[in-house]
Design an enzyme around this catalytic site. Structure first.
Site, PDB file in Angstrom:
ATOM      1  N   ARG A  81      44.421  38.609  35.334  1.00 27.21           N
ATOM      2  CA  ARG A  81      43.042  39.039  35.102  1.00 27.21           C
ATOM      3  C   ARG A  81      42.988  40.392  34.413  1.00 27.21           C
ATOM      4  O   ARG A  81      42.130  40.615  33.544  1.00 27.21           O
ATOM      5  CB  ARG A  81      42.265  39.078  36.418  1.00 27.21           C
ATOM      6  CG  ARG A  81      40.783  39.321  36.201  1.00 27.21           C
ATOM      7  CD  ARG A  81      39.964  39.008  37.430  1.00 27.21           C
ATOM      8  NE  ARG A  81      40.254  39.904  38.541  1.00 27.21           N
ATOM      9  CZ  ARG A  81      39.598  39.890  39.702  1.00 27.21           C
ATOM     10  NH1 ARG A  81      38.639  39.003  39.895  1.00 27.21           N
ATOM     11  NH2 ARG A  81      39.909  40.722  40.662  1.00 27.21           N
ATOM     12  N   LYS A 171      36.860  43.507  34.030  1.00 34.32           N
ATOM     13  CA  LYS A 171      36.892  44.379  35.209  1.00 34.32           C
ATOM     14  C   LYS A 171      37.162  45.808  34.743  1.00 34.32           C
ATOM     15  O   LYS A 171      38.262  46.343  34.854  1.00 34.32           O
ATOM     16  CB  LYS A 171      37.954  43.907  36.215  1.00 34.32           C
ATOM     17  CG  LYS A 171      37.737  44.443  37.625  1.00 34.32           C
ATOM     18  CD  LYS A 171      38.618  43.719  38.626  1.00 34.32           C
ATOM     19  CE  LYS A 171      38.492  44.298  40.020  1.00 34.32           C
ATOM     20  NZ  LYS A 171      37.159  44.103  40.617  1.00 34.32           N
ATOM     21  N   GLU A 204      25.553  38.626  41.757  1.00 31.16           N
ATOM     22  CA  GLU A 204      26.730  39.098  42.472  1.00 31.16           C
ATOM     23  C   GLU A 204      26.379  40.329  43.282  1.00 31.16           C
ATOM     24  O   GLU A 204      25.315  40.932  43.105  1.00 31.16           O
ATOM     25  CB  GLU A 204      27.876  39.410  41.511  1.00 31.16           C
ATOM     26  CG  GLU A 204      27.563  40.498  40.491  1.00 31.16           C
ATOM     27  CD  GLU A 204      28.706  40.718  39.496  1.00 31.16           C
ATOM     28  OE1 GLU A 204      29.830  40.273  39.768  1.00 31.16           O
ATOM     29  OE2 GLU A 204      28.451  41.349  38.448  1.00 31.16           O
TER      30      GLU A 204
END
Length: 307
Positions: A81, A171, A204
């Site tokens: 990721r 991220k 989220e």
């Protein structure tokens, strides 16, 4: 001037002053790998990222994994990721995935204790470096008492808008929106907050995903096209698909969740960081029976066996 600032001229003065600041944090820094020197540092004084590192300007990405009995849970998934995030942020990666894995494993091998966390960073590099310069890889090993989450919480929806899609799936270390989400939730008596998309559907939480069990045994978690889908929610979704096969759930899917559906759900969960936290009240409405739900309990039991 009323007061003259101290000017440290000796290394001992600087060291003593910096060491004193560590008493102000609950984190315990264990060690850090720095690709600039290709070495591990264990002295807290030098577990630092330079102020001229472009990660401080937002040009950096990170990922975090937990360590259980000297094993990093889903390490390769987290490294994959961060590589994906780096590609989206146009950060040149100085190491291969295999090399990063090797550095992280060497880092955790220095400590024989549980409840460790490893946070990996990829930075574009230092300000003023050549545009052709390689990025920097850092890996920080630490303990965080705040990682122990409550079993159940009261939660609130917030007004903080989502990040643009292109940034939401990366991220990035720029967590201002996430921080504002958490702060607003706490001001309303909530935990970490739940952000909504432009159509009013659940998106989220500040640092986690959300999910619900709708009446009739239907598991649903928001679509990942506007949010960062975590490794933990992916595991929970796979677990729920097995429960569908066994007849314990009717369905398990990604999809839109309205505020009204959430408020009338049988269970509502915050999922992230290997944690599953039950929401017993959402925007003032009770969820379930006010205690840990069956899915939360089964998921936590299953996760404990795996980890």
């Amino acid at each position: 001037l009323d007061m003259a600032l101290p000017v440290f001229k000796s290394r001992s003065e600087i060291i003593n002053a910096i060491r004193a600041t560590y008493q102000q944090t609950s984190l315990t820094l264990r060690a850090m790998y720095d690709s600039r020197i290709d070495a591990i540092v264990t002295d807290n004084l030098f577990i630092r990222i330079p102020i001229i590192d472009q990660i401080n300007e937002g040009w950096g990405v990170f990922d975090t994994a937990n360590v259980y009995q000297s094993n990093v849970y889903q390490l390769e998934k987290h490294l994959e990721r961060i590589m994906f995030s780096a590609a989206g942020a146009k950060i040149p990666v100085p190491l291969t995935l295999g090399q990063m894995k090797e550095k992280v494993l060497q880092l955790i091998s220095l400590f024989d204790c549980n409840n460790l966390r490893v946070r990996v960073f990829l930075s574009k590099g230092l300000v003023g470096e050549s545009s052709e310069a390689s990025g920097i890889f850092y890996a920080l090993l630490y303990t965080d008492p705040n990682q122990i989450k409550p079993e159940t919480v009261k939660e609130r929806s917030v007004s903080i808008p989502l990040k643009p899609k292109e940034l939401a799936v990366i991220k990035t270390n720029n967590y201002l929106c996430n921080t504002l989400c958490s702060l607003e939730a706490k001001e309303k008596g909530g935990y970490m907050g739940v952000m909504l998309d432009e159509n009013g559907y659940l998106a989220e939480s500040a640092m986690a995903n959300v999910a619900v069990i709708l009446p009739g045994g239907h598991f649903r978690t928001p679509l990942p096209d506007k949010i960062l889908e975590g490794t933990t929610i992916k595991r929970v979704l796979l677990f729920c698909e097995e429960l569908v096969k066994s007849g314990e759930l009717q369905s398990a899917m990604r999809g839109n969740i309205s505020l009204e559906e959430a408020k009338h759900s049988e269970e509502m969960l915050i999922v992230g960081g290997d944690n599953i936290v039950g929401i017993t009240e959402f925007d003032g409405e009770p969820i379930g029976n006010g205690a840990m739900g069956q899915l939360q309990e089964k998921s936590k039991t299953s996760f404990c066996k795996i980890m």
